[in-house]
Enzyme design. Structure first.
Site, PDB file in Angstrom:
ATOM      1  CB  VAL A 177      25.697  29.382  40.574  1.00 41.81           C
ATOM      2  CG1 VAL A 177      26.792  30.138  41.314  1.00 41.81           C
ATOM      3  CG2 VAL A 177      24.782  28.670  41.563  1.00 41.81           C
ATOM      4  CB  CYS A 178      26.680  33.830  37.168  1.00 38.96           C
ATOM      5  SG  CYS A 178      25.580  35.153  37.708  1.00 38.96           S
ATOM      6  NE  ARG A 179      31.404  39.434  38.548  1.00 41.72           N
ATOM      7  CZ  ARG A 179      31.063  40.553  39.199  1.00 41.72           C
ATOM      8  NH1 ARG A 179      31.431  40.732  40.457  1.00 41.72           N
ATOM      9  NH2 ARG A 179      30.361  41.478  38.582  1.00 41.72           N
ATOM     10  CB  SER A 226      22.078  33.330  37.415  1.00 40.96           C
ATOM     11  OG  SER A 226      23.352  32.872  37.802  1.00 40.96           O
ATOM     12  CG  MET A 281      30.416  31.208  42.305  1.00 41.13           C
ATOM     13  SD  MET A 281      30.197  29.833  43.468  1.00 41.13           S
ATOM     14  CE  MET A 281      31.782  29.821  44.326  1.00 41.13           C
TER      15      MET A 281
END
Length: 319
Positions: A279-281, A286, A308
């Site tokens: 998971v990243c922004r 990712s 996210m």
């Protein structure tokens, strides 16, 4: 008696490697060609024997492979190179297993034990991966794998099959080099083909890393898995500041920033055979993290599509 045999074998091997290292400058393609041609009809057998022994004694495999292509051509050269390399890899594996596998099993612990267990659990798939994507020196890797409990026949078959692409490419390069010196016909086409084969082999690490990545997960799919109590690692690869920043983070997530991930792989080795969701922004960082994990042997890696940003857009709770 068994202990004495092991000591004798170890000392003999150490002496052989020391001599090979001392005189490796004298070992070149011209010397090998003279030996093979002097053996007449037994030349191919001598070449494969030299290749196998050279593998055990840490002689440079590149010299042998190029020489095989120059001496025997692209087809027979590939067969002789691959057979000699596989026999040598098998011998080194068996020697290491006989000399040290029991000792390693008794003495190792902690992270090293987890690493070895991860390799053993993946078995032939790990062997195939490191043969297609050579992360470690070939000769050293043969001995290292012998210290694990990977079944010998799984090791042997994966080694033979997965070294084939590299054997074809480098054998043909040796053949093309010989043709260039001799001024053979179709020289440009042969050189271009050799370069194309090398490019294909160089592309393999990226291809294998992509194949080892699982399909992307949508955020609703990830939420469903978490709510269902599935055993998976949610790995957030944003910076520590972003992890606790405005977007927040998934409650079950563990934070290892992308920039630190290569040096902190040992912290998540327990998940090498289990699902890992990155998971990243959004999902750009990712995707990079997924390639890093795939190259390090993680077998079930997924990227959370939208990261996210989508998690918050769906109204799911974040901490």
């Amino acid at each position: 008696m068994k202990r004495l045999t092991r000591i004798f074998l170890f000392l003999s091997l150490a002496a052989g490697i020391a001599v090979a290292v001392m005189y490796r400058d004298r070992f070149d393609a011209q010397a090998l060609e003279a030996w093979v041609q002097g053996a007449g009809a037994a030349g191919p057998l001598l070449f494969m024997a030299v290749y196998a022994i050279g593998t055990v004694l840490f002689l440079p495999g590149s010299v042998l492979t190029l020489a095989g292509g120059a001496l025997f051509g692209p087809v027979l050269g590939t067969f002789y190179n691959l057979t000699g390399a596989t026999v040598g890899a098998a011998l080194a594996f068996l020697v290491a297993r006989y000399l040290g596998a029991d000792w390693v099993a008794r003495k190792t612990g902690g992270r090293l034990k987890q690493l070895i267990q991860g390799v053993e659990n993946e078995g032939w798939r790990f062997v195939a991966f490191v043969r297609l994507v050579p992360l470690f020196p070939f000769n050293l890797l043969n001995y290292a794998l012998g210290l694990t409990r990977i079944p010998f026949w799984h090791y042997l078959l994966a080694t033979w099959v997965c070294m084939l692409p590299g054997a074809i490419a480098y054998t043909y390069l040796g053949y093309a080099g010989r043709e260039a010196v001799a001024g053979g016909e179709g020289l440009i086409q042969k050189i271009l083909l050799a370069l194309a084969l090398l490019a294909a082999v160089a592309f393999l690490p990226r291809l294998i890393a992509r194949l080892r990545q699982g399909p992307m997960l949508s955020i609703p799919e990830l939420k469903e898995k978490l709510d269902g109590g599935e055993d998976l690692l949610v790995l957030d690869v944003r910076t520590a500041e972003d992890f606790i920043g405005e977007q927040g983070h998934i409650a079950q997530a563990r934070n290892i920033p992308l920039e630190e991930l290569p040096g902190r792989i040992d912290e998540i080795l327990d998940w090498e055979e289990k699902p890992v969701v990155l998971v990243c922004r959004t999902d750009r960082r990712s995707a990079k993290a997924a390639r890093i994990l795939a190259r390090n042997g993680f077998a079930d890696v997924h990227v959370a599509r939208g990261g996210m940003t989508d998690w918050n857009a769906n109204g799911y709770p974040a901490e």
